[in-house]
Design an enzyme around this catalytic site. Structure first.
Site, short mmCIF file in Angstrom:
data_model
loop_
_atom_site.label_atom_id
_atom_site.label_comp_id
_atom_site.label_asym_id
_atom_site.label_seq_id
_atom_site.Cartn_x
_atom_site.Cartn_y
_atom_site.Cartn_z
N LYS A 30 3.72 13.50 -3.37
CA LYS A 30 3.40 14.39 -4.49
C LYS A 30 2.52 13.67 -5.53
O LYS A 30 1.48 14.18 -5.95
CB LYS A 30 4.70 14.91 -5.15
CG LYS A 30 5.56 15.70 -4.17
CD LYS A 30 6.82 16.23 -4.81
CE LYS A 30 7.84 15.18 -5.20
NZ LYS A 30 8.35 14.39 -4.07
N THR A 31 2.93 12.46 -5.91
CA THR A 31 2.15 11.69 -6.88
C THR A 31 0.77 11.36 -6.30
O THR A 31 -0.25 11.46 -6.99
CB THR A 31 2.88 10.37 -7.23
OG1 THR A 31 4.23 10.70 -7.56
CG2 THR A 31 2.22 9.65 -8.39
N THR B 83 11.67 17.52 -6.99
CA THR B 83 12.44 17.34 -5.77
C THR B 83 13.42 18.51 -5.62
O THR B 83 14.04 18.67 -4.59
CB THR B 83 13.26 16.03 -5.85
OG1 THR B 83 13.90 15.99 -7.12
CG2 THR B 83 12.38 14.82 -5.68
N ASP C 203 5.94 14.48 -13.31
CA ASP C 203 6.88 14.27 -12.22
C ASP C 203 8.26 14.77 -12.68
O ASP C 203 8.53 14.79 -13.89
CB ASP C 203 6.94 12.77 -11.91
CG ASP C 203 7.49 12.50 -10.52
OD1 ASP C 203 7.71 13.46 -9.76
OD2 ASP C 203 7.69 11.31 -10.19
N ARG D 148 6.82 6.90 2.14
CA ARG D 148 7.19 5.75 1.30
C ARG D 148 8.12 4.81 2.07
O ARG D 148 7.98 3.59 2.00
CB ARG D 148 7.86 6.19 0.00
CG ARG D 148 8.30 4.96 -0.81
CD ARG D 148 8.94 5.30 -2.13
NE ARG D 148 7.96 5.75 -3.08
CZ ARG D 148 8.08 6.85 -3.79
NH1 ARG D 148 9.14 7.60 -3.66
NH2 ARG D 148 7.15 7.19 -4.65
P1 ADP Z 1 6.27 11.19 -4.21
O1 ADP Z 1 5.46 11.33 -5.45
O2 ADP Z 1 6.39 12.46 -3.43
O3 ADP Z 1 7.61 10.55 -4.45
P2 ADP Z 1 4.22 9.27 -3.49
O4 ADP Z 1 3.00 10.08 -3.65
O5 ADP Z 1 4.52 8.29 -4.58
O6 ADP Z 1 5.49 10.19 -3.22
O7 ADP Z 1 4.11 8.50 -2.09
C1 ADP Z 1 4.87 7.36 -1.78
C2 ADP Z 1 4.07 6.39 -0.95
O8 ADP Z 1 3.80 6.96 0.31
C3 ADP Z 1 2.73 6.02 -1.58
O9 ADP Z 1 2.53 4.64 -1.41
C4 ADP Z 1 1.71 6.78 -0.77
O10 ADP Z 1 0.58 6.03 -0.59
C5 ADP Z 1 2.40 6.98 0.57
N1 ADP Z 1 2.05 8.31 1.10
C6 ADP Z 1 2.64 9.48 0.75
N2 ADP Z 1 2.11 10.50 1.44
C7 ADP Z 1 1.16 9.97 2.25
C8 ADP Z 1 0.27 10.55 3.21
N3 ADP Z 1 0.27 11.85 3.48
N4 ADP Z 1 -0.58 9.71 3.84
C9 ADP Z 1 -0.57 8.39 3.59
N5 ADP Z 1 0.27 7.79 2.70
C10 ADP Z 1 1.13 8.57 2.03
#
Ligand code: ADP
Length: 360
Positions: free
Chosen positions: A85-86, A179, A130, A238
């Protein structure tokens, strides 16, 4: 393009800490986490692995907004921690050539913090909130005119002379992440033009993420090693990235220096991650249901107390994958361990007619 951080950014790390699942054994997470997140974070939609339908749609929205020279519509991203998401918020800002302001629900403690952020955004910039479901009711209400009409109400003066004036702000895009869509109020949900639900990733996508991350860390990783690692990553990029980092340690100290299936098996064994990707905490959760409550149903509060974890962590971090994979069932009376959970843990499922009903 660097993300601008809100003044209260430090407090925004809450969600990240929550997302530090698999941290139960103390083998993941820590201060390095953010640095590696940045290293691994894909910079464009093309680099973002999987979620094809969402990506295709986002490309259309970005292109349409660009052609009209307008900001993107407000976007709500839903899904368990660590699914991207981030990352998507960063990518959208980049694709729009806009600045990204990052904060989180708990960090926007009062209207003043929100006003401070909103008066800094330029046209088409993106404000990423977030854990948006954790905004207080007053802040949420203050957000409505900002996202609907690009104006905010500001109190001027004090006491008897205080008056509320309306201030125009630049048209911007709100990207909210949650979430827990169920905890979002209806009025807030309805104000997003686009809602994307991110799902757990299939092993094939995680395999690509593992290979990419290994390349970024300059550690050789063969196809079978990438697959083995992807299979243990709980459908979560992650976690896949964290595993790459840990397996790299084992590969360099106890292996051949390459990530292959053998070293993945050895490392995961040592980290307490089983072949299905479940860790100590997952197994404890299921064992509590099986051993102490005959498989359930058990209320989530009881599970949280038994595991000494906050209820939110159980619901946001542990349960979604166990539910999705069919280890855990949800009934109106609480959670139950399914036949698959019994079998996975080498336990004998209760006979038919027990309180688990149709799941057996
Ligand atoms: P969220 O915000 O949903 O908790 P993040 O965007 O922070 O998740 O992602 C967590 C990690 O996973 C980051 O280091 C990101 O680079 C990696 N990541 C997430 N989704 C992907 C994707 N579709 N392809 C490659 N890397 C991803």
């Amino acid at each position: 393009m660097a993300a601008k951080k809100s003044p209260s950014f430090a407090q925004a790390a809450d969600g990240e800490a929550m997302a530090a699942r698999l941290a139960s054994g103390g083998v993941f997470g820590g201060g390095e986490e953010e640095r590696f997140d940045r290293i691994f974070r894909p910079g464009t939609l093309d680099e973002f692995v999987g979620q094809e339908q969402h990506k295709q749609n986002l490309r259309v929205y970005v292109e349409a907004a660009r052609r009209r020279k307008e900001p993107l519509d407000h976007i709500l991203l839903c899904g368990p921690p660590g699914l991207g998401k981030t990352t998507l918020a960063h990518i959208l800002a980049k694709e729009m050539g806009a600045e990204l302001f990052v904060t989180s629900g708990p960090a926007v403690e009062h209207k003043g913090v929100l006003t401070g952020l909103l008066t800094r955004v330029a046209r088409a910039d993106i404000l990423f909130i977030d854990e948006i479901h954790r905004l207080s009711a007053t802040v949420e209400e203050a957000l409505y005119p900002a996202i609907e009409d690009f104006r905010i109400d500001v109190m001027m003066g004090d006491g008897a002379y205080a008056e509320s004036i309306q201030l125009d702000i630049k048209p911007f895009t709100l990207v909210g992440a949650t979430t827990r869509t169920g905890l979002l109020t209806k009025p807030l949900q309805e104000r997003f033009g686009v809602t994307l639900r991110l799902d757990f990733y299939p092993v094939s996508d995680l395999e690509r993420i593992v290979s990419r991350s290994a390349k970024l860390l300059e550690i050789p990783c063969d196809k079978d090693g990438a697959r083995a690692l992807a299979e243990r990553a709980r459908g979560t990029p992650r976690i896949a990235n964290r595993l790459v980092r840990r397996v790299r340690d084992f590969a360099q100290v106890e292996g051949s220096g390459n990530i292959d299936r053998k070293i993945v098996d050895i490392a995961c064994d040592r980290l307490g991650i089983d072949h299905a990707g479940l860790d100590e905490m997952d197994r404890r959760l299921l064992m509590i249901l099986i051993e102490h409550y005959d498989g359930g149903p058990v209320g989530v509060e009881t599970i949280a107390a038994a595991l000494a974890e906050p209820r939110d962590t159980i619901e946001d971090v542990y349960e979604p994958y166990l539910l999705q994979q069919g280890y855990l069932g949800r009934t109106p009376r609480g959670r139950i361990a399914t036949k698959k959970a019994y079998e996975h843990l080498g336990q004998t499922p209760p006979s038919k007619g027990s309180n688990q009903g149709s799941l057996f």
